[in-house]
Write an enzyme that holds these catalytic residues in place. Structure first.
Site, PDB file in Angstrom:
ATOM      1  N   CYS A   1     -42.735 -38.356 -23.859  1.00 13.53           N
ATOM      2  CA  CYS A   1     -43.734 -37.776 -22.963  1.00 13.53           C
ATOM      3  C   CYS A   1     -43.205 -37.611 -21.553  1.00 13.53           C
ATOM      4  O   CYS A   1     -43.751 -36.856 -20.770  1.00 13.53           O
ATOM      5  CB  CYS A   1     -45.031 -38.576 -22.987  1.00 13.53           C
ATOM      6  SG  CYS A   1     -44.818 -40.322 -22.622  1.00 13.53           S
TER       7      CYS A   1
ATOM      8  N   CYS B   1     -55.259 -46.764 -31.542  1.00 16.56           N
ATOM      9  CA  CYS B   1     -56.096 -47.493 -32.480  1.00 16.56           C
ATOM     10  C   CYS B   1     -55.517 -48.894 -32.626  1.00 16.56           C
ATOM     11  O   CYS B   1     -54.399 -49.175 -32.219  1.00 16.56           O
ATOM     12  CB  CYS B   1     -56.105 -46.834 -33.857  1.00 16.56           C
ATOM     13  SG  CYS B   1     -56.719 -45.148 -33.846  1.00 16.56           S
TER      14      CYS B   1
ATOM     15  N   CYS C   1     -48.037 -36.276 -26.232  1.00 16.92           N
ATOM     16  CA  CYS C   1     -47.557 -37.225 -27.242  1.00 16.92           C
ATOM     17  C   CYS C   1     -47.941 -36.691 -28.618  1.00 16.92           C
ATOM     18  O   CYS C   1     -49.076 -36.265 -28.821  1.00 16.92           O
ATOM     19  CB  CYS C   1     -48.203 -38.591 -27.018  1.00 16.92           C
ATOM     20  SG  CYS C   1     -47.754 -39.778 -28.309  1.00 16.92           S
TER      21      CYS C   1
ATOM     22  N   CYS D   1     -42.815 -47.076 -29.037  1.00 21.86           N
ATOM     23  CA  CYS D   1     -43.465 -46.365 -27.933  1.00 21.86           C
ATOM     24  C   CYS D   1     -43.420 -47.210 -26.669  1.00 21.86           C
ATOM     25  O   CYS D   1     -43.998 -48.301 -26.602  1.00 21.86           O
ATOM     26  CB  CYS D   1     -44.928 -46.087 -28.296  1.00 21.86           C
ATOM     27  SG  CYS D   1     -45.917 -45.508 -26.909  1.00 21.86           S
TER      28      CYS D   1
ATOM     29  N   CYS E   1     -39.254 -44.705 -27.730  1.00 23.07           N
ATOM     30  CA  CYS E   1     -39.726 -43.318 -27.640  1.00 23.07           C
ATOM     31  C   CYS E   1     -40.271 -43.114 -26.242  1.00 23.07           C
ATOM     32  O   CYS E   1     -41.171 -43.827 -25.797  1.00 23.07           O
ATOM     33  CB  CYS E   1     -40.829 -43.038 -28.661  1.00 23.07           C
ATOM     34  SG  CYS E   1     -41.485 -41.352 -28.482  1.00 23.07           S
TER      35      CYS E   1
ATOM     36  N   GLY F   1     -51.676 -44.352 -35.482  1.00 22.32           N
ATOM     37  CA  GLY F   1     -50.558 -43.436 -35.327  1.00 22.32           C
ATOM     38  C   GLY F   1     -50.985 -42.006 -35.522  1.00 22.32           C
ATOM     39  O   GLY F   1     -52.177 -41.686 -35.408  1.00 22.32           O
TER      40      GLY F   1
ATOM     41  N   TYR G   1     -48.942 -49.612 -20.739  1.00 19.75           N
ATOM     42  CA  TYR G   1     -50.376 -49.870 -20.585  1.00 19.75           C
ATOM     43  C   TYR G   1     -51.228 -50.074 -21.810  1.00 19.75           C
ATOM     44  O   TYR G   1     -52.347 -50.537 -21.684  1.00 19.75           O
ATOM     45  CB  TYR G   1     -51.044 -48.838 -19.671  1.00 19.75           C
ATOM     46  CG  TYR G   1     -51.085 -47.415 -20.142  1.00 19.75           C
ATOM     47  CD1 TYR G   1     -50.206 -46.485 -19.618  1.00 19.75           C
ATOM     48  CD2 TYR G   1     -52.048 -46.967 -21.028  1.00 19.75           C
ATOM     49  CE1 TYR G   1     -50.270 -45.165 -19.985  1.00 19.75           C
ATOM     50  CE2 TYR G   1     -52.122 -45.643 -21.404  1.00 19.75           C
ATOM     51  CZ  TYR G   1     -51.231 -44.741 -20.888  1.00 19.75           C
ATOM     52  OH  TYR G   1     -51.297 -43.440 -21.256  1.00 19.75           O
TER      53      TYR G   1
ATOM     54  N   GLY H   1     -59.200 -49.580 -28.646  1.00 26.80           N
ATOM     55  CA  GLY H   1     -60.144 -48.535 -29.049  1.00 26.80           C
ATOM     56  C   GLY H   1     -61.555 -49.056 -28.978  1.00 26.80           C
ATOM     57  O   GLY H   1     -61.875 -50.045 -29.632  1.00 26.80           O
TER      58      GLY H   1
END
Lengths: 462, 462, 462, 462
Positions: free
Chosen positions: C439, C2, C384, C238, C436, C103, C244, C28
């Site tokens: 993933c 978002c 994730c 992140c 983070c 989030g 990306y 988004g």
């Protein structure tokens, strides 16, 4: 079925045309168009849908000029739509011209062949384009002369409104099949207006001046209106304009539609009385005739069928499984009123008979003891060649059937149609002014040269 | 003004709800919603606009489940729209629930403050959310017990339809202000349906079973319907449902709307006779009462005003300069009929008086010699606290004015309102069943704790 | 995924929010919303679709006030849409509040149960509503205190922008999973703005001031900005924002996305060189990394794949029979360029592998002799929990497969992924600022209390 | 600027035409149309907007037949739109015919006058209709003979695709101004296809067969393709197809657009070197040439300007006060990259100069120390008579100005245009194959008989 409108010399020509089409919306809900004339340059908008959806403030703002014409139409070819949303506009001999047409030419096929043999190309499948092609091929310079030449070649039903250069031109065929009226704005502008029906004048606060005469070419420009007459022919105003096309607040060729319908109902009650407790119209088509029937018969008039105003023609049942609700989506019976009663249902016509049967069942399911159907016109068993889209003869429930058989088909306890003479009396036919009633008498005032088939479409616009 | 619908245990629950809302469309055209219940998971669609535009085949296909509820509403906050298109859905104590509400709670402000003080958050400005918050705060486990607790806290007018888990629940307030009826599908499914009016049953071929009783909590699940009653209160069914909200083919609390309106017209003719040539209804609101007036008075009933069916509520004049055409876009007078005549115009009510004055002028301009106005209800001079959006007292033409002054304001030659007792007789008031008529008597059955102002919106959804 | 935006004290707050969302549209495309705050009354618009379609001049004109917040989102639940288009607005304790959230909270299910047990009702399935419920239940009066209480209860990834009363409040979770930046308009207004990425500031001519710090509650009102810090936690920005999500012209937590992507490509070339004739990016996702790969490797950079700009995400093949054209509708290979060549294709990631295989085939069909695939991030083989919608582990092509097996699956001659350490170097990880990367490493900084399943939707909004 | 497509003998002719138009969408985004030929009956859809919006599954289902042609166009008349959305369809001599046209006839005005003098009526303002009128007036029976007669009368630029009866016919003018290519589906159908560019073949998995030759009439029917050649003329392929109209993945008249653009950039670097730190393309128009510039110059290629993919041509700023954001809505500079740097900006052309100045400012505001502009084509200072809509000479920034003055106008530190010879070398001009470069050399291969003015529109379609 179409409606036409034109206005000469008003700063808001397109806006008033929009209002005029709005009042004529009942004559055609499938498409609408306006062409304005701004000093000889034509600005056009044509689209599928209702007048009030197409002509937004933004769209109207793009239609400048003091002359405008407009058109509403009900397209006939099922499924795919012929490319002939009107008005039609074109350019020939340096002149821009636009035309709105209500009616139907016979021999359009013959003329088209002849014109194509001369090298003409047709952009549409519309018979209106034939008129423009004939005008373009006239050897004469003045547009009115070109029009006279073209009218000399065409036959059939037509009420036409043109604009070109500095002119508005209104034309009605020699038989006067379709209505066309002349009016004048009450405001200081005094702008001239023409329309299919007088109800368009009421809306824009114009006074009715007179009917455009059968065979008249009415030319309006800065010098005011003037007329040229083509050779006369017997009057053949379409009687079904009074039966159901026209709005009841219109007056056509001197006859009030409302009064004509009341008279049809009265006549119908005299011809086909019923021993019943109440007269119930099919709304809205049968309401005025039902009032006449109730008056003459003395039977109480009741609104036993309620129309759902929120169902348009375009209502599509979202699921197959609920499609059978059919006519219920449009009409509901009032059970408390109908229960145990003997009911006369009045409508203006029966076409295929399927809707009539559904209504009879609806009323009977609501508890009616007897259901008698009365129709304020004679049985239609032939096609119209003059601008009305009728089903094929095979689809017409009245075709080749006795009234008794029809009554059985629609499950009515009794059925009565107004007689041809009764209808003529109601619309005040006189020896000097007879109506076209070919669809129930088979007497066609103008015969096509070739047998009429369903036209083969070669250019289909989706 | 709203309409509600619910169905229990049918494979096409959402489709039938769509049809039910369709029949209730007259109770609200601004927005519509359906929530289906598929084994406890609720699937909802809510949008601005008409039922048939919102619920396409594709949309309905996304509403699975054998239970569904629906709602149509007319939003009241002018210009911007409060975020409360219904049904409202929520989750609490692991339970998903949805509710459709017709009516208006008094003391919603007081309850909201109390709940907010306890830590509640409100997602909407709707009083319906208060009901759900109260249920969530009930200490009890069963949803019916929670509902009983919540109803113990609220006062005012409400007809509610809930779905949660495996249940459909219909609730009507103890006074029975708003209608709510129970029916059953005729088909083998035998599915149970509830609706604001019986006309919804007619459309989907359901039989009317009975009215949901004032104070009744009707719970329908696999075990069938069962009822819990909350303490009773005097019957106070809204008399204006009969005057103009309900469809004439509905029967509400045992009284046929159609018959009630005929009786109002008859009573009106007795109370306020007129020496006139014809009775003309304002379509469609005044038609049935005008028929009653004509019957009792013996004066001819004529459709002197023709409604243009192609004008929706949303009609916007595209140009300022043509805005003054106003009411003409919706109504046209029939000049041939009215010219030189003494006319009685019948309508159901007068609110601000501006439309009435335009109609009087329209009729007079069409040539009427005298224009007498007759109204089939008493003058409204107070607000409704029970779900009807009325203008402020200052805007009501009847507020603090004599009938003579109102007649002058609308330019009528005479004006007559049906008396309160006349109206009561028409709707068959009995000692045991009296109506709410607070808006013209000032006798409010349920008083708000605080003076009612126009609510201050804090969350506005565009 | 978002994007959020907020602005404090500008006469065109909603217009600038619209522009800010426009610059964040890449975060988004499914829905967008703006809530403006006009002296405490909140005005909201939320709808499905792109920012520029939703926010017409007319819509923006209905969003008054000098404070506004906005949100763009990509909804995850396939087919039907959860009812949580943001910003979310609510009323509690007499206060209107709205919030936009980027989030994902862990333990939203646990908190929801707890709150429901206390009588809370939830209008949405959004975890954002949990935050508001917790604030409403705080015993404290000041909204900042309520927020501190609420943040004490929640865990996970969140960048939140609130507006209430006279305030704009921006909050970033203690780990700083998602980006959030503070800026100030260059114009004399000096209005404060917050946004997910700096590219939103560039568009509206605002200067970047600083990142909102992890664990910071930034309150902006007439007294200017002030901060409250919640207890700190290890930095966990992140890393896929750099790979990306973010736009290459943004600078996030001090690192230029563009420079990071160049560095990823360079690192990738060092780790997985290829003996090839050209480097071809998958447009647009692989372009910057491919430039880095070409630089480091010295192999020519060529645009061998051309993107069709006229295909949106919503492109639907109109006929089943042409569905197999698939990726060709979006990309075309340049045959003249690729014929006979050894090609390195660079992209940012591989998810299911189906698109990668189609691209390999496309390039090979265009005549490429060899096709080597290089990916500028490590293989993703876990979900994730912090706001990115990843497919289930079973759908991830990298899950439990060797790189060789993946290469075979996508039909590439060779395949190389950037190593975790290579990626860390590219994004300049330091001991004090780690990312983070759960993933692909499986080291989740915040663990949900309960095992995470796909959430069962109970309230589905179509 | 238009794109054309045709397919012969495939059961999904309309669907493949839709895909072909999709690949040609860059040649025109204002309107699109498809006409299918079902045994001689033509079915047409034409509308304003993008291909993927117009041609839904439902619309395509109404286009039966094994032959189809299509057209995309960019209409030139600002504001109101001439009524000539293509393909044009017509009927003449019993034959239905449709045509899609890319190009522009000179002397259309002269021919129109002549035809109108012979009685022709024109339905549109399109020069394409002139071709049909000329065919209709040919004395000969076979459509190919009629076409030969018509081509004998017209001059200018045209790539035409017709369908009539059982045929698909492709025609290219003797100079070969506009591209037209022949291909064949790889699938077993082996259907023949023609298109403006080869990229349409790649999408539908067709093989390129050959260019349609200048002066060729290619007739495809059940007997396969056959050709008739009209007298030859010097090759004059439009060099701007290579500069910016065509897609880089197309190959036109044997030259790869991609390779030509790389060569333009290389040549530009040789002619106008710059002492700079980076080469930055204006996306997407300048990207390939910038790559060539970077290669030849050895300066780093960087994506210093990021395009916002969510801004279409129709983006309208919702408020006047934010209109000045202008080009920022489409492009953003990457400040981290540009700060302190000497930047070469590469684009394909400069028209009015206003966008170029905004881009220079954008880059400078992002911190660039120097901004050098390089253009991969010569200055355009004359109009195009062959199908490109150029502004009037007065609006062209290059008209009558020195390069130094233009550099000052766009605020660049330096400015260099590719020389005419440099461009010719890049597109591989040979003595036997020269290009049309009239817009920068003033050497018009075909001169209009009358001086060309902006055409006066007489029929305007809104």
């Amino acid at each position: 079925m179409c409606g036409v409108f034109g206005i000469f010399d008003h700063p808001e020509a397109a806006n008033l045309t929009y209002l005029g089409l709005h009042a004529l919306q009942h004559r055609g809900q499938e498409s609408a168009g306006v062409v304005s004339n701004d000093g000889g340059t034509l600005h056009g908008v044509r689209a599928m849908g209702h007048v009030r959806k197409i002509f937004t403030r933004e769209v109207l703002a793009q239609l400048p000029g003091r002359i405008a014409i407009g058109h509403v139409r009900y397209t006939t070819a099922g499924g795919s739509l012929v490319k002939n949303v009107q008005p039609l506009s074109a350019q020939y001999r340096g002149r821009s011209i636009a035309v709105a047409h209500n009616g139907n030419l016979v021999d359009e096929d013959v003329l088209r062949e002849e014109l194509e043999a001369q090298g003409a190309i047709f952009a549409t499948m519309s018979d209106t384009e034939v008129v423009l092609q004939l005008m373009a091929r006239s050897g004469r310079a003045a547009v009115v002369d070109q029009l006279i030449d073209a009218l000399g070649r065409i036959r059939g039903a037509y009420s036409l409104v043109f604009t070109t250069e500095d002119k508005l031109i209104a034309v009605r065929d020699p038989h006067g099949f379709r209505p066309l009226v002349l009016g004048r704005l009450r405001s200081e502008s005094g702008a001239w207006v023409v329309a299919s029906e007088t109800c368009a004048f009421d809306l824009i606060e114009a006074d009715f001046v007179r009917d455009v005469a059968p065979g008249e070419i009415l030319v309006i420009d800065a010098a005011g209106p003037r007329s040229v007459m083509v050779p006369p022919a017997p009057r053949r105003f379409c009687v079904f304009e009074h039966v159901y096309f026209a709005r009841p607040d219109s007056v056509l060729d001197g006859v009030s539609v409302y009064e004509a319908r009341i008279a049809m109902g009265e006549q119908l009650a005299s011809e086909h009385p019923a021993d019943a407790d109440m007269v119930v119209p099919v709304p809205d088509s049968g309401v005025v005739a039902a009032m006449g029937f109730a008056r003459r018969s003395g039977i109480a008039f009741e609104l036993g069928l309620i129309r759902n105003h929120y169902v348009g023609r375009t209502f599509i049942e979202p699921m197959d499984s609920i499609r059978h609700f059919g006519v219920r989506l449009k009409l509901n019976a009032v059970p408390k009123l109908l229960a145990g009663k003997r009911v006369v249902i009045v409508d203006d016509s029966i076409v295929r008979g399927t809707t009539a049967r559904k209504i009879v069942r609806l009323v009977r399911n609501a508890g009616a003891r007897e259901v008698h159907v009365r129709i304020s016109s004679p049985p239609v068993d032939g096609p119209c060649h003059y601008g009305i889209d009728t089903p094929t003869r095979a689809e017409l429930v009245a075709s080749g059937q006795t009234v008794g058989a029809i009554a059985a088909a629609i499950e009515a306890d009794s059925l009565g149609y107004l007689s041809p003479d009764g209808l003529r009396a109601a619309v005040r036919q006189t020896p000097g002014f007879s109506y076209c009633d070919a669809c129930f008498t088979g007497e066609y005032p103008v015969q096509p040269t070739r047998p009429v088939g369903r036209r083969q479409l070669r250019l289909v616009e989706v």
